[in-house]
Structure formats: C-alpha cells, structure tokens
Design a protein around this motif. Sequence first.
Motif, PDB file in Angstrom:
ATOM      1  N   ILE A   1       0.862  -1.182   0.000  1.00 29.72           N
ATOM      2  CA  ILE A   1       0.000   0.000   0.000  1.00 29.72           C
ATOM      3  C   ILE A   1       0.897   1.230   0.000  1.00 29.72           C
ATOM      4  CG2 ILE A   1      -1.754   1.302   1.262  1.00 29.72           C
ATOM      5  CD1 ILE A   1      -2.640  -1.356   2.511  1.00 29.72           C
ATOM      6  N   GLY A   2       0.589   2.181  -0.864  1.00 34.84           N
ATOM      7  CA  GLY A   2       1.392   3.379  -0.928  1.00 34.84           C
ATOM      8  C   GLY A   2       0.676   4.489  -1.666  1.00 34.84           C
ATOM      9  N   LYS A   3       1.336   5.626  -1.718  1.00 34.19           N
ATOM     10  CA  LYS A   3       0.770   6.807  -2.375  1.00 34.19           C
ATOM     11  C   LYS A   3       1.592   7.104  -3.624  1.00 34.19           C
ATOM     12  CE  LYS A   3      -1.063  10.027   0.029  1.00 34.19           C
ATOM     13  NZ  LYS A   3      -1.434  11.161   0.862  1.00 34.19           N
ATOM     14  N   VAL A   4       0.908   7.352  -4.726  1.00 33.10           N
ATOM     15  CA  VAL A   4       1.574   7.624  -5.996  1.00 33.10           C
ATOM     16  C   VAL A   4       2.260   8.982  -5.905  1.00 33.10           C
ATOM     17  CG1 VAL A   4       1.233   7.982  -8.474  1.00 33.10           C
ATOM     18  CG2 VAL A   4      -0.129   6.266  -7.267  1.00 33.10           C
ATOM     19  N   SER A   5       3.566   8.978  -6.211  1.00 29.26           N
ATOM     20  CA  SER A   5       4.297  10.241  -6.164  1.00 29.26           C
ATOM     21  C   SER A   5       4.689  10.732  -7.554  1.00 29.26           C
ATOM     22  CB  SER A   5       5.546  10.110  -5.289  1.00 29.26           C
ATOM     23  OG  SER A   5       6.401   9.121  -5.805  1.00 29.26           O
ATOM     24  N   THR A   6       4.897   9.814  -8.497  1.00 25.30           N
ATOM     25  CA  THR A   6       5.254  10.187  -9.859  1.00 25.30           C
ATOM     26  C   THR A   6       4.566   9.230 -10.823  1.00 25.30           C
ATOM     27  OG1 THR A   6       7.438  10.871  -9.083  1.00 25.30           O
ATOM     28  CG2 THR A   6       7.165  10.623 -11.450  1.00 25.30           C
TER      29      THR A   6
ATOM     30  N   ALA B   1       6.607   4.422   2.450  1.00 21.80           N
ATOM     31  CA  ALA B   1       6.881   4.980   3.777  1.00 21.80           C
ATOM     32  C   ALA B   1       7.549   6.322   3.537  1.00 21.80           C
ATOM     33  CB  ALA B   1       7.795   4.059   4.577  1.00 21.80           C
ATOM     34  N   GLN B   2       7.669   7.097   4.583  1.00 21.61           N
ATOM     35  CA  GLN B   2       8.246   8.420   4.403  1.00 21.61           C
ATOM     36  C   GLN B   2       9.691   8.289   3.938  1.00 21.61           C
ATOM     37  OE1 GLN B   2       7.471  11.039   7.600  1.00 21.61           O
ATOM     38  NE2 GLN B   2       8.310  12.802   6.550  1.00 21.61           N
TER      39      GLN B   2
END
Length: 110
Positions: free
Chosen positions: A68-73, A84-85
Amino acid sequence: MFATPAFAQAAGSGGSTAAFAQFIPLILIFAIMYFLMIRPQQKRAKQHREMVASLKKGDQVITQGGVIGKVSTVRDDEIEVEIAQGVKVRIVRATVAQVLNKTQPVAANS
C-alpha cells in the motif's frame, strides 16, 4: 437384401437437419460459457485498464503484491509509489490492483 428406392430416398432427406441438431448443444454450451465466464472477465479487464489509465499523483493504491502506498510520480508505463516516508519504489502501472483514495482536483476559488 436390396434396399428399395423408397427407403433410399427417406434416409437421405433428413440428414441435413439431423446434422444441425447435433450442433445445437455445442452452440448452447458456448453461449452459456460466453455469458457466464468470458464476458464478465472482459468487463473486469476493461475496468482495470480504465483505473490504471486514470492514476495520478496523490492516489493511494494497493499493488498486486499487497503493498500500500501513495503515488508520487506517474510516467508512461510505470509509477513511483511512496510506501513509507522517504521510501519510494518504482512499479509497473498494470500491477496496481486497487485505488483506495482518489485525489480530488483542487477547486478554483471564485
């Protein structure tokens, strides 16, 4: 021992309809398979292609591996996901299984 002309004619006249009647169960099985298996799978594949095409920065996603993660690019065929940060991984777009939170476009203040 010999067949009379009347018997010979009767045997040949019903052959084409009997041959078609043998294919009816096969056609029915294919139709059932199409509506129960093939069509729903095509529909899910189309929804997945649309979901993957609409990915953008800030979306929270789950990959097929369970990350699970957040799309950054977002690039052509791959995306960069922050899990993770300060920890970012590059993954192929098609491996995204689900979008948890879609980012909403910022509304312009009027």
